[in-house]
Scaffold this motif. Structure first.
Motif, short mmCIF file in Angstrom:
data_model
loop_
_atom_site.label_atom_id
_atom_site.label_comp_id
_atom_site.label_asym_id
_atom_site.label_seq_id
_atom_site.Cartn_x
_atom_site.Cartn_y
_atom_site.Cartn_z
N ASP A 271 0.82 -1.21 0.00
CA ASP A 271 0.00 0.00 0.00
C ASP A 271 0.86 1.27 0.00
O ASP A 271 0.75 2.12 0.88
CB ASP A 271 -0.94 0.00 1.20
N CYS A 275 -3.94 3.96 -0.05
CA CYS A 275 -5.32 4.10 -0.51
C CYS A 275 -6.16 2.84 -0.28
O CYS A 275 -7.32 2.79 -0.70
CB CYS A 275 -5.35 4.45 -1.99
N HIS A 276 -5.59 1.82 0.39
CA HIS A 276 -6.32 0.56 0.59
C HIS A 276 -6.59 0.30 2.06
O HIS A 276 -5.74 0.59 2.92
CB HIS A 276 -5.51 -0.62 0.02
N PHE A 277 -7.75 -0.28 2.35
CA PHE A 277 -8.00 -0.78 3.69
C PHE A 277 -6.95 -1.86 4.00
O PHE A 277 -6.52 -2.60 3.12
CB PHE A 277 -9.40 -1.37 3.80
N LEU A 280 -7.29 -5.49 2.75
CA LEU A 280 -7.43 -5.76 1.32
C LEU A 280 -6.24 -6.49 0.73
O LEU A 280 -6.38 -7.21 -0.27
CB LEU A 280 -7.66 -4.45 0.56
N THR A 384 -12.68 -2.49 -2.65
CA THR A 384 -11.55 -1.71 -3.13
C THR A 384 -12.02 -0.38 -3.72
O THR A 384 -11.43 0.68 -3.44
CB THR A 384 -10.76 -2.49 -4.18
N TYR A 386 -14.69 1.17 -2.93
CA TYR A 386 -15.12 2.00 -1.79
C TYR A 386 -13.91 2.60 -1.07
O TYR A 386 -13.93 3.78 -0.68
CB TYR A 386 -15.96 1.17 -0.83
N SER A 387 -12.85 1.79 -0.90
CA SER A 387 -11.65 2.33 -0.24
C SER A 387 -11.05 3.47 -1.04
O SER A 387 -10.53 4.44 -0.47
CB SER A 387 -10.61 1.22 -0.04
N TYR A 388 -11.13 3.39 -2.37
CA TYR A 388 -10.64 4.49 -3.20
C TYR A 388 -11.49 5.74 -3.04
O TYR A 388 -10.97 6.86 -3.09
CB TYR A 388 -10.61 4.06 -4.67
#
Length: 524
Positions: A271, A275-277, A280, A384, A386-388
């Motif tokens: 990461d 930008c990622h949980f 993920l 993904t 949504y995380s963005y």
């Protein structure tokens, strides 16, 4: 009796066109527009800016010296001003077109697959980074649309399609060079599914692959020729390796390919952009593994023969490489997030495999495994996207707060400037040391982890080369402003008078020198 060749009204043409558009394309387009607006509404309904956007607030002639010879003409189509709602809407429409071409070429037909694909296309961090450069965003995304269109034309329409595709890709690179990998990855993905169909011979597939490679090569060569012609009276800037583009040693290729794959690991597993949980990375690994297993199951079920099976495996291996071609295109440059849209397609590949299997392999063994795989992959890509969206809005919050903080700081500074003894309206302002970062000005360290190209905290915002434009355009200071990197500021910084001055906001840090107001912002 009326002739079928009678001239059709615009209403008839529109109605006929609408009926010819497949339902999955309509859904993809509508989903992309809706999700794009929801994700980026903060940016579109506020004037959030960065250093370059401030400098190009009223200018639409940027690009030629960077090898983007078509960009100035495209930017002029939305006016000369950086207007977020109009440019944002045009950007989303272009991205929606890219999403439609993507689902068409990668055989994604089911509603959920279309929606999550649209979500990735409109929310990928490259989109967020590009929108911070609002003045050029719609132009860039039009270039992205041309790259995807190039792949569509080349794959679907034979040699004439390749000719048109090469033209489309050449125009795309004339806007922004970094979308070349998008055309390449879509071509590879489309050929992979064509191989899985089992309807063409190995020879036919190989010849089509060679035609697609030739399309890419012709487009790249045509672009380079036009660059040389368009910059014959303009120096080609050495920015992000653009002046060395096309210069590649064969010995470098293996290391560059390795670097491209390493960056997949950095982007998705460690990461690097933030930008990622956290969870993920495990979902990405599971999705990649499941996608590979599904591909093997389909090859086993199809019984394509040795040559076509090998070709399918090679194409599957080439797919991520095609998405990371930017590392080969500019070998000496540091590739940043604006240039990484090709990386988005590694996320879409498992979705396409699940969708293709669902439509074409009803009697596969391990049906429960296929079902579980579909759930894991689709949930991973939806989360993904949504995380963005979360990341994009944290970026916009940081820009918003940085601008507000810089506005408050600058208003206090200008008030003291105008209160200086001897100040008269019309005097130029010289900011000595403005290019030096002062971490003490960072009022929101909570946002330090939100990092993206073109995004600054308040201390960084003040050090940009367009800070003087910010004082003029946003705060209304009417006179010329010379920042720390200008010759005027540098000359004054070397003078004994300025060296003896204390640093702002101490008393005596603002003085009238040579009929200019000089503010000393640092000792460096």
């Amino acid at each position: 009796m009326k002739s079928d060749r009678a001239l059709k009204t615009p209403y008839n043409c529109a109605s006929r066109l609408w009926r010819r558009i497949p339902g999955y394309i309509r859904l993809t387009f509508a989903s992309a527009v809706a999700l794009g607006l929801v994700t980026h509404l903060y940016m579109f309904t506020n004037k959030l800016t960065n250093h370059d956007d401030i400098g190009h607030l009223f200018i639409a002639d940027y690009g030629t010296a960077s090898g983007r010879w078509l960009l100035p003409s495209i930017l002029g189509l939305d006016g000369n001003f950086s207007m977020p709602w109009l440019i944002g809407l045009l950007s989303i429409l272009c991205l929606a077109g890219v999403a439609c071409l993507t689902v068409s070429l990668l055989r994604i037909r089911h509603p959920i697959g279309c929606i999550v694909t649209a979500g990735i296309i409109v929310s990928f961090p490259t989109v967020t980074a590009t929108l911070t450069y609002m003045f050029t965003a719609d132009g860039y995304f039009f270039g992205l649309l041309l790259a995807a269109l190039s792949a569509y034309l080349s794959v679907r329409h034979g040699w004439w399609g390749s000719l048109l595709g090469a033209i489309s890709l050449t125009l795309s690179m004339g806007i922004y060079q970094s979308y070349f990998p998008v055309a390449a990855v879509l071509m590879v993905g489309a050929l992979l599914f064509e191989t899985l169909d089992g309807e063409r011979s190995f020879k036919q597939l190989l010849l089509k692959g060679l035609r697609l490679v030739l399309t890419l090569a012709v487009a790249l060569a045509a672009y380079m020729i036009i660059v040389r012609i368009s910059t014959r009276n303009v120096a080609l800037v050495d920015y992000m390796g653009i002046s060395d583009m096309g210069k590649l040693s064969l010995a470098e290729i293996p290391s560059l390919i390795s670097k491209g794959f390493d960056e997949y690991i950095n982007f998705y597993m460690t990461d690097s952009v933030g930008c990622h949980f956290v969870f993920l990375k495990y979902a990405f690994a599971a999705s990649a593994l499941l996608g590979a297993v599904l591909l093997v199951l389909m090859l086993w079920k199809r019984k394509l023969g040795a040559l076509r099976s090998i070709l399918a495996v090679v194409l599957a291996a080439l797919y991520p490489f095609a998405g990371s071609l930017i590392y080969v295109m500019v070998p000496e440059a540091g590739v940043h997030t604006l240039m990484l849209f090709g990386y988005a397609y590694i996320l879409i590949a498992p979705v396409a495999l699940v969708d293709y299997m669902e439509l074409n392999f009803k009697q596969l063994p391990l049906r429960s495994f296929q079902t579980v795989s579909a759930w894991i992959i689709l949930l991973t890509i939806a989360l993904t996207a949504y995380s963005y969206a979360v990341f994009a809005n944290s970026v916009y919050l940081k820009i918003d707060l940085s601008m507000r903080q810089c506005t408050a700081y600058s208003n206090r500074l200008l008030e003291k400037v105008e209160s200086c003894d001897g100040y008269e309206q019309g005097m130029s302002l010289v900011l000595v040391g403005s290019q030096v970062r002062d971490d003490a000005l960072n009022a929101t360290p909570q946002l330090d982890d939100v990092k993206l190209i073109g995004v600054y905290d308040m201390p960084g915002f003040r050090t940009t080369y367009t800070y003087g434009h910010f004082l003029r355009y946003y705060l209304g200071f009417p006179s010329e402003v010379y920042t720390g990197k200008t010759e005027t500021a540098a000359a004054l910084a070397a003078s004994e008078t300025v060296q003896a001055m204390p640093v702002y906001p101490q008393s005596g840090s603002i003085q009238i020198i040579d009929n200019m107001v000089v503010v000393k912002l640092s000792n460096d």
